[in-house]
Design a protein around this motif. Structure first.
Motif: not given
Length: 75
Positions: A33-53
């Motif tokens: 109930p606390f999340a706005q799941a229709d407004r999801v984004g993702m941020v990743g750095f280095c290895f996480g940047g590759g996962v974000t791509w």
């Protein structure tokens, strides 16, 4: 296990696993109930940047993706 082994272990993981993990987290948020799941984004750095791509190319419902560094997905 030393921290110097982590990149090797992550590098041996199939990228689709990380996409699936993010999608699982997103599905979980949809039921909270606390999340706005229709407004999801993702941020990743280095290895996480590759996962974000990877996630950005395989999840059209992802509204924002901010990869910092990281390898771009192979086409």
């Amino acid at each position: 296990m030393g921290s110097d082994q982590v990149p090797g272990i992550l590098g041996n993981t199939v990228p689709d696993q990380f996409v699936g993990d993010f999608k699982s987290g997103w599905r979980y948020l949809q039921g909270q109930p606390f999340a706005q799941a229709d407004r999801v984004g993702m941020v990743g750095f280095c290895f996480g940047g590759g996962v974000t791509w990877q996630v950005a190319t395989q999840m059209p419902e992802l509204l924002a993706a901010v990869p910092f560094y990281g390898p771009h997905p192979r086409c």
